[in-house]
Enzyme design. Structure first.
Site, PDB file in Angstrom:
ATOM      1  NE  ARG A 135      -3.799  -0.158   2.233  1.00  0.00           N
ATOM      2  CZ  ARG A 135      -4.712   0.072   3.186  1.00  0.00           C
ATOM      3  NH1 ARG A 135      -4.773  -0.731   4.229  1.00  0.00           N
ATOM      4  NH2 ARG A 135      -5.536   1.084   3.089  1.00  0.00           N
ATOM      5  CG  ASP A 154     -13.416   1.351   4.993  1.00  0.00           C
ATOM      6  OD1 ASP A 154     -12.602   1.431   4.048  1.00  0.00           O
ATOM      7  OD2 ASP A 154     -13.168   1.768   6.137  1.00  0.00           O
TER       8      ASP A 154
HETATM    9  C1  S3P Z   1      -9.696   5.348   8.220  1.00  0.00           C
HETATM   10  C2  S3P Z   1      -9.775   6.078   7.070  1.00  0.00           C
HETATM   11  C3  S3P Z   1     -10.114   5.484   5.760  1.00  0.00           C
HETATM   12  C4  S3P Z   1     -10.751   4.097   5.908  1.00  0.00           C
HETATM   13  C5  S3P Z   1     -10.015   3.238   6.898  1.00  0.00           C
HETATM   14  C6  S3P Z   1     -10.012   3.905   8.265  1.00  0.00           C
HETATM   15  C7  S3P Z   1      -9.323   6.031   9.475  1.00  0.00           C
HETATM   16  O1  S3P Z   1      -8.924   5.350   5.006  1.00  0.00           O
HETATM   17  O2  S3P Z   1     -10.786   3.450   4.648  1.00  0.00           O
HETATM   18  O3  S3P Z   1     -10.623   1.967   6.993  1.00  0.00           O
HETATM   19  O4  S3P Z   1      -9.529   5.449  10.563  1.00  0.00           O
HETATM   20  O5  S3P Z   1      -8.837   7.169   9.408  1.00  0.00           O
HETATM   21  P1  S3P Z   1      -8.354   6.573   4.106  1.00  0.00           P
HETATM   22  O6  S3P Z   1      -7.959   7.665   4.997  1.00  0.00           O
HETATM   23  O7  S3P Z   1      -7.158   5.989   3.399  1.00  0.00           O
HETATM   24  O8  S3P Z   1      -9.458   6.915   3.165  1.00  0.00           O
END
Ligand code: S3P
Length: 461
Positions: free
Chosen positions: A129, A328
């Site tokens: 990632r 998600d």
């Molecule tokens: C999250 C932000 C989201 C989400 C992840 C949890 C967080 O990711 O997809 O499951 O707790 O800040 P991104 O910030 O990459 O969109």
């Protein structure tokens, strides 16, 4: 890491009929990570109840322990004795975040500016990632990054003598990036500012304020949020911190109840923060019977109980602006869409390509393996559904094996499909479910779902 050492665990959902009863999903994953991080950096004690005891969150807890926080379980509560802002210790070993992007990226922000070295490692999914989205602003603050080129784990950070506060405009809709910059700002003198053109989940802002940080949020013209944090202030533990139920986990029993005929399920204590309710909004637009009951405030967040009944759905267009509030939930929305009359168009999905797996590709492959009509674009997905649960060939949905690519939400989404489809659905590996929703199988079985251990046949799609 542990997962790569043990054999995969294929699992088959074989239906079982109507889902009925009441369920309580585990604590919100985003808030649980932050409870360990902020409790661990604050001075004094934080008592956390309702914490998600999933592998992702426990990895964050271990990382904070490795940097000096004292964390222990006390009955149903977790007691976190923090080090005090600016007082993290250099970890002796690499910090292993397993599958967890949130844990890794937020911790990079928290510890990156410290004048010592920290190494970050993770499983095969996390090591694929992109981390530059967090590393770029950290570099601007003076943090040195050592690792493979391309900004992937494993990598090491070393902070400067004194970190520079920055003003940073988040280039993609990402709460993790926003949070990493703010957490880095905790250890920089002066004001660190994040400009957020598209609002994402606001747990970091709310919780930092609750732990006593000097943080201010102003919405400017055009809706851009300006979030300013005064660095090097005092954070204080929170005596009674309650984690509400995770809407991203509630999504699975909710969608299952909607698509399995005869179902009537109540999911209790679900977080209803508007930055997280995009799926419920979309399902209601599609015609789902979802009653929002007993709305209340708990621990500074809105929560409610959701009563969900089997419903006839119609396809809708889900606008790109809604993506951050349900980022998600697209895999399981695609499963709901398979049972809707007509087309469901999901737009603005570019971020799905960089989740625990390339979720757009994984969902499309899983739909194909189970006879569900769909079309995949670079940042969109269209599913053509059928309330009868039959594909274009006239054959009932199911019968396929889905490759989960170490992605918990791909596994749970396609197991939900198997509870509603005429033929069983197998996922190639159910182990990753433990990262976010260890109770998934018993909870769904308690409502009437049926799962069987499966043998792996041919290669998963
Ligand atoms: C999250 C932000 C989201 C989400 C992840 C949890 C967080 O990711 O997809 O499951 O707790 O800040 P991104 O910030 O990459 O969109």
């Amino acid at each position: 890491m542990a997962h790569e050492a043990t054999a995969s665990r294929p699992l088959k959902a074989v239906g079982g009929g109507a889902l009925r009863g009441t369920a309580k999903v585990p604590g919100d994953k985003s808030i649980s990570h932050r409870a360990f991080l902020f409790g661990g950096i604050a001075a004094g004690t934080t008592r956390v109840t309702g914490l998600l005891e999933g592998e992702d969150v426990l990895a964050t807890g271990r990382a904070m322990q490795a940097m000096g926080a004292r964390i222990r379980r006390d009955g149903a509560a977790w007691i976190v004795d923090g080090v005090g802002n600016g007082c993290l210790l250099e970890p002796e070993q690499p910090l292993d975040f397993g599958n967890a992007g949130t844990g890794a990226r937020l911790t990079m922000g928290l510890v990156g500016p410290y004048d010592f070295g920290t190494t970050f490692i993770g499983d095969a999914s996390l090591s694929r990632r992109p981390m530059n989205r967090v590393l770029d602003p950290l570099r601007e603050m003076g943090v040195q990054v050592v690792g493979r080129s391309g900004g992937r784990l494993p990598l090491s950070l070393h902070g400067p003598k004194v970190a520079a506060p920055i003003e940073y405009r988040v280039p993609m809709a990402s709460a993790q990036v926003k949070s990493a910059v703010l957490l880095a700002g905790l250890n920089a003198p002066g004001v660190t500012t994040v400009l957020e053109p598209v609002m994402t989940r606001d747990h970091t802002e709310k919780m930092l304020a609750g732990f006593g940080a000097a943080i201010e949020v102003v919405t400017e013209s055009g809706g851009v949020r300006r979030i300013s944090l005064e660095g090097q202030g005092r954070l204080t533990g929170v005596a009674d911190f309650r984690v509400p139920g995770d809407p991203s986990s509630a999504a699975f029993p909710i969608v299952a109840a909607i698509i399995v005929p005869g179902s009537d399920v109540t999911v209790e204590n679900v977080l209803m923060n508007p930055t997280r309710t995009g799926l419920v909004e979309t399902l209601i637009e599609m015609g789902a019977s979802i009653e929002i009951l007993n709305r209340r405030s708990a621990g500074g967040e809105d929560v409610a109980d959701l009563r969900v009944r089997h419903s006839v759905l119609s396809g809708v267009t889900v606008p790109p602006e809604r993506a951050p509030a349900m980022i998600d939930e697209y895999p399981v929305l695609a499963i709901a869409a398979a049972f809707a009359e007509g087309e469901t168009r999901m737009l603005g999905l570019d971020e799905l390509r960089v989740k625990e797996s390339d979720r757009l590709a994984a969902v499309a492959a899983g739909l194909a393996a189970n006879g569900i009509a769909h079309e995949e674009g670079h940042d969109w997905l269209t599913v053509t559904g059928n309330p009868d649960g039959r594909g274009v060939s006239g054959r009932p949905y199911g019968g396929g094996t889905v490759a989960t690519h170490l992605d918990h939400r791909i596994a749970m989404s396609f197991l939900v499909l198997g509870l509603a489809s005429g033929e069983p659905v197998t996922v190639d590996d159910a182990r990753m479910i433990a990262t976010s929703f260890p109770e998934f199988e018993p909870l769904m079985s308690g409502l009437g779902g049926r799962f069987e251990a499966a043998a792996m046949g041919g290669p998963a799609a």
